[in-house]
Design a protein around this motif. Structure first.
Motif, short mmCIF file in Angstrom:
data_model
loop_
_atom_site.label_atom_id
_atom_site.label_comp_id
_atom_site.label_asym_id
_atom_site.label_seq_id
_atom_site.Cartn_x
_atom_site.Cartn_y
_atom_site.Cartn_z
N LYS A 74 0.81 -1.21 -0.08
CA LYS A 74 -0.07 0.19 0.07
C LYS A 74 1.06 1.20 -0.18
N ASN A 75 2.04 1.18 0.51
CA ASN A 75 2.74 2.46 0.61
C ASN A 75 3.39 2.98 -0.70
N LYS A 76 3.69 1.79 -1.47
CA LYS A 76 4.12 1.97 -2.82
C LYS A 76 3.13 2.49 -3.61
N ALA A 77 1.79 1.83 -3.83
CA ALA A 77 0.81 2.43 -4.29
C ALA A 77 0.32 3.78 -3.92
N LEU A 78 0.36 4.17 -2.64
CA LEU A 78 0.18 5.58 -2.24
C LEU A 78 1.19 6.52 -2.84
N ARG A 79 2.45 6.31 -2.83
CA ARG A 79 3.68 7.01 -3.31
C ARG A 79 3.27 7.29 -4.69
N LEU A 80 2.99 6.47 -5.58
CA LEU A 80 2.48 6.49 -6.85
C LEU A 80 1.47 7.68 -6.79
N TYR A 81 0.58 7.26 -6.12
CA TYR A 81 -0.89 8.13 -6.02
C TYR A 81 -0.42 9.60 -6.09
N PHE A 82 0.70 9.83 -5.01
CA PHE A 82 0.96 11.45 -4.70
C PHE A 82 1.93 11.73 -5.65
N ILE A 83 2.60 11.28 -6.44
CA ILE A 83 3.51 11.64 -7.42
C ILE A 83 2.69 11.74 -8.53
N GLN A 84 1.60 11.26 -8.91
CA GLN A 84 0.64 11.37 -10.01
C GLN A 84 -0.28 12.77 -9.63
N LEU A 85 -0.43 12.79 -8.43
CA LEU A 85 -1.34 14.20 -7.92
C LEU A 85 -0.30 15.40 -8.28
N PHE A 86 1.07 15.14 -7.92
CA PHE A 86 1.99 16.26 -7.98
C PHE A 86 2.07 16.69 -9.57
N PHE A 87 2.11 15.67 -10.54
CA PHE A 87 1.81 15.99 -12.17
C PHE A 87 0.52 16.61 -12.39
N ASN A 88 -0.58 16.17 -11.72
CA ASN A 88 -1.79 16.92 -12.00
C ASN A 88 -1.68 18.30 -11.61
N PHE A 89 -1.22 18.37 -10.33
CA PHE A 89 -1.20 19.85 -9.79
C PHE A 89 -0.43 20.74 -10.93
N PHE A 90 0.86 20.27 -11.46
CA PHE A 90 1.37 21.32 -12.05
C PHE A 90 1.03 21.46 -13.83
N TRP A 91 0.08 20.52 -14.24
CA TRP A 91 -0.41 20.64 -15.51
C TRP A 91 -1.03 21.94 -15.85
N SER A 92 -1.96 22.36 -15.06
CA SER A 92 -2.98 23.38 -15.26
C SER A 92 -2.09 24.64 -15.28
#
Length: 154
Positions: A74-92
């Motif tokens: 689960k920690n690996k999966a959540l780490r990936l979740y937060f990395i994609q959220l970081f990319f989501n944040f900067f796109w706009s």
């Protein structure tokens, strides 16, 4: 879904909502979107905040399901979740704030890859959590079409 910790659920829902809201505020120049040449299938501007709110809520619920799991991955999966959220944040910010349409498109392609990887990791832990991310993936694929076409047309 068995809600073990309502406070954690609320926090996990608020995280993507806050990330999206802050990104929207920092990108600031979304009014300029109305002046762009847009491709066919471009939705009216009022659709975007509605869709993103729903997607962020689904993301929050999905990440909460993973957080509450007992799976050792689960920690690996959540780490990936937060990395994609970081990319989501900067796109706009790249797209609306800096009008870097081609770079934003490339950034979005990386985001889509991260979403696919996240869905894969989530599915190993909880298929339901993975399925809740499917609308987000579909919307980002649609956003990639819009982003690329706006790059081409402007």
């Amino acid at each position: 879904m068995n809600i073990k910790n309502k406070s954690a659920l609320i926090i996990f829902i608020l995280i993507p909502l806050a990330v999206g809201s802050l990104s929207a505020v920092l990108s600031g120049n979304s009014a300029a979107y109305s002046t762009l040449n847009k491709p066919p299938l471009s939705p009216p501007p009022f659709i975007f905040p509605i869709v993103w709110t729903i997607l962020y809520i689904l993301m929050g619920i999905s990440s909460y399901i993973i957080y509450e799991s007992e799976d050792p991955e689960k920690n690996k999966a959540l780490r990936l979740y937060f990395i994609q959220l970081f990319f989501n944040f900067f796109w706009s910010i790249f797209f609306f704030g800096f009008s870097m349409y081609f770079f934003a498109f490339l950034w979005l392609l990386v985001l889509i890859i991260l979403i696919v990887l996240m869905i894969y990791q989530f599915h190993k832990i909880s298929p339901v959590a993975a399925y809740l991310q499917i609308p987000y993936l579909i919307w980002c694929l649609f956003a990639a079409y819009l982003n690329f076409m706006i790059y081409q047309l402007n």
